[in-house]
Scaffold this motif. Sequence first.
Motif, PDB file in Angstrom:
ATOM      1  N   ILE A  91     -24.763  25.371  13.014  1.00 28.19           N
ATOM      2  CA  ILE A  91     -25.460  24.194  12.496  1.00 28.19           C
ATOM      3  C   ILE A  91     -26.289  24.631  11.291  1.00 28.19           C
ATOM      4  O   ILE A  91     -27.182  25.492  11.432  1.00 28.19           O
ATOM      5  N   LEU A  92     -25.995  24.066  10.116  1.00 28.39           N
ATOM      6  CA  LEU A  92     -26.812  24.374   8.936  1.00 28.39           C
ATOM      7  C   LEU A  92     -28.049  23.485   8.952  1.00 28.39           C
ATOM      8  O   LEU A  92     -27.956  22.293   9.230  1.00 28.39           O
ATOM      9  N   ALA A  93     -29.191  24.058   8.602  1.00 25.06           N
ATOM     10  CA  ALA A  93     -30.482  23.335   8.624  1.00 25.06           C
ATOM     11  C   ALA A  93     -30.900  22.995  10.054  1.00 25.06           C
ATOM     12  O   ALA A  93     -31.252  21.856  10.365  1.00 25.06           O
TER      13      ALA A  93
ATOM     14  N   ASP B 123     -22.420  20.736   9.103  1.00 22.73           N
ATOM     15  CA  ASP B 123     -23.043  21.004   7.801  1.00 22.73           C
ATOM     16  C   ASP B 123     -24.057  19.909   7.482  1.00 22.73           C
ATOM     17  O   ASP B 123     -23.684  18.799   7.126  1.00 22.73           O
ATOM     18  N   LEU B 124     -25.333  20.256   7.605  1.00 21.86           N
ATOM     19  CA  LEU B 124     -26.388  19.275   7.296  1.00 21.86           C
ATOM     20  C   LEU B 124     -26.980  19.517   5.909  1.00 21.86           C
ATOM     21  O   LEU B 124     -27.971  18.883   5.546  1.00 21.86           O
ATOM     22  N   MET B 125     -26.367  20.426   5.139  1.00 20.09           N
ATOM     23  CA  MET B 125     -26.867  20.712   3.791  1.00 20.09           C
ATOM     24  C   MET B 125     -25.945  20.147   2.714  1.00 20.09           C
ATOM     25  O   MET B 125     -26.404  19.665   1.687  1.00 20.09           O
TER      26      MET B 125
ATOM     27  N   VAL C  91     -17.724  19.313  10.093  1.00 20.13           N
ATOM     28  CA  VAL C  91     -18.260  17.964   9.875  1.00 20.13           C
ATOM     29  C   VAL C  91     -19.399  18.115   8.867  1.00 20.13           C
ATOM     30  O   VAL C  91     -20.359  18.856   9.112  1.00 20.13           O
ATOM     31  N   THR C  92     -19.247  17.451   7.727  1.00 25.05           N
ATOM     32  CA  THR C  92     -20.265  17.555   6.679  1.00 25.05           C
ATOM     33  C   THR C  92     -21.017  16.231   6.602  1.00 25.05           C
ATOM     34  O   THR C  92     -20.415  15.166   6.479  1.00 25.05           O
ATOM     35  N   ILE C  93     -22.334  16.295   6.734  1.00 27.18           N
ATOM     36  CA  ILE C  93     -23.117  15.080   6.978  1.00 27.18           C
ATOM     37  C   ILE C  93     -23.643  14.417   5.688  1.00 27.18           C
ATOM     38  O   ILE C  93     -23.595  13.195   5.590  1.00 27.18           O
ATOM     39  N   PRO C  94     -24.181  15.170   4.716  1.00 23.94           N
ATOM     40  CA  PRO C  94     -24.677  14.463   3.514  1.00 23.94           C
ATOM     41  C   PRO C  94     -23.517  13.772   2.790  1.00 23.94           C
ATOM     42  O   PRO C  94     -22.530  14.419   2.416  1.00 23.94           O
ATOM     43  N   THR C  95     -23.607  12.472   2.639  1.00 28.32           N
ATOM     44  CA  THR C  95     -22.443  11.700   2.156  1.00 28.32           C
ATOM     45  C   THR C  95     -22.126  12.003   0.691  1.00 28.32           C
ATOM     46  O   THR C  95     -20.957  11.970   0.304  1.00 28.32           O
ATOM     47  N   ILE C  96     -23.156  12.302  -0.101  1.00 25.46           N
ATOM     48  CA  ILE C  96     -22.954  12.404  -1.552  1.00 25.46           C
ATOM     49  C   ILE C  96     -22.005  13.554  -1.900  1.00 25.46           C
ATOM     50  O   ILE C  96     -21.249  13.471  -2.866  1.00 25.46           O
ATOM     51  N   THR C  97     -22.032  14.639  -1.095  1.00 23.71           N
ATOM     52  CA  THR C  97     -21.183  15.801  -1.405  1.00 23.71           C
ATOM     53  C   THR C  97     -20.009  15.948  -0.431  1.00 23.71           C
ATOM     54  O   THR C  97     -19.315  16.961  -0.451  1.00 23.71           O
TER      55      THR C  97
END
Length: 319
Positions: free
Chosen positions: A155-157, A216-218, A237-243
């Motif tokens: 888990i990142l962050a 990925d929370l970063m 699973v990458t959470i920030p939508t912008i990237t």
Amino acid sequence: MNACQQLAITQFGQPSVLAMQTAEIPVPSDSQVLVRVAYAGVNPIDAKTRAGLGWAAQQNKDNLPWVPGYDIAGKVVKVGANVQELAVGERVAGFVGFPLAGGGYSEYVAVEADALSRVAKGVPLANAAALPLAGQTAWQALDKGQADENDRVLILAGAGGVGHIAIQLAVARRANVMASCSAANMAFVSGLGATAVDYHQAPLAEQIEPVDVLIDLMGGDIGIAALDCVKAGGRVVTIPTITADAVCEQAQLQGLEAEGMLVSPSVEQNNAMMAMLEAGQLQLHIAAQYPLSDGAKAHSDIEAGHTRGKIVLAVGSSE
Ligand SMILES: NC(=O)c1ccc[n+]([C@@H]2O[C@H](COP(=O)([O-])OP(=O)(O)OC[C@H]3O[C@@H](n4cnc5c(N)ncnc54)[C@H](OP(=O)(O)O)[C@@H]3O)[C@@H](O)[C@H]2O)c1
């Protein structure tokens, strides 16, 4: 008294664009209850929207002043004609107005009764307000990543709002959890049941054995660099939508299954986590509480990117 205080985004920009305003107390429809809000949770999306970034900002750009806030906890003060499940005086919390309406930074909110969870006596309303958006994001990310017993999950962050809940939910699934954080948060993250990995020391891939699942929370370059930690065929699973698109493209090039996500309100998941809070199986860390009128400070803190756990706004009388 038909008026209530709210904190609104008056125009897109710095935290100073947040200003108190007076509005009429909403009248609940037949299926709604009126909640006197004690605490509103603060999430990074609130600050991004205030800065004019993302979907909620686009949708509301002609609708300013706009009251942000998706997490609330408080007391029911009025019930609609058809509401059976809740009564005046009950302590409730929920994930409201997501993503278009917002509205949580307000003394009173009218909410669909079936969108709310009861808050048990032993659970402080501040904690109940900190849970919904971050908790449901953590839950849904672990579901999407199919994080299961004995899986190695990174888990990142891990020290942030979503991360500190995701660690505990993954540990409850009996996964073997690792989480990245700075030196100052190593003890906090380890205390939640993860192996803490200091991201300042060396690239994560040099510090840990390959993992089955990356939460990925970063996002961005940090999320992309962390793909090197994932086993061939592993899940991301990458959470920030912008990237999300950039991270998913790179993940696919590396032979990994990758998905972005947008959290979707689930009262069932909230109820389940409320029960964990009540049973002491989930701990929420509140880094700071600010009065509603100091919401700009909360946004500045969130934007600094190093909040440990959650920030809440104290809106009205607490218990
Ligand atoms: N797609 C969705 O539906 C959805 C839902 C919720 C959240 N999100 C997004 O997910 C992200 C995380 O949300 P959040 O509420 O958890 O944010 P948050 O609470 O603001 O995260 C703060 C944490 O990030 C950590 N951090 C900063 N730089 C780091 C780095 N290089 N490596 C590891 N950790 C680092 C900090 O720990 P240290 O001080 O130890 O560095 C701090 O504890 C945000 O971008 C948010 O907008 C998306």
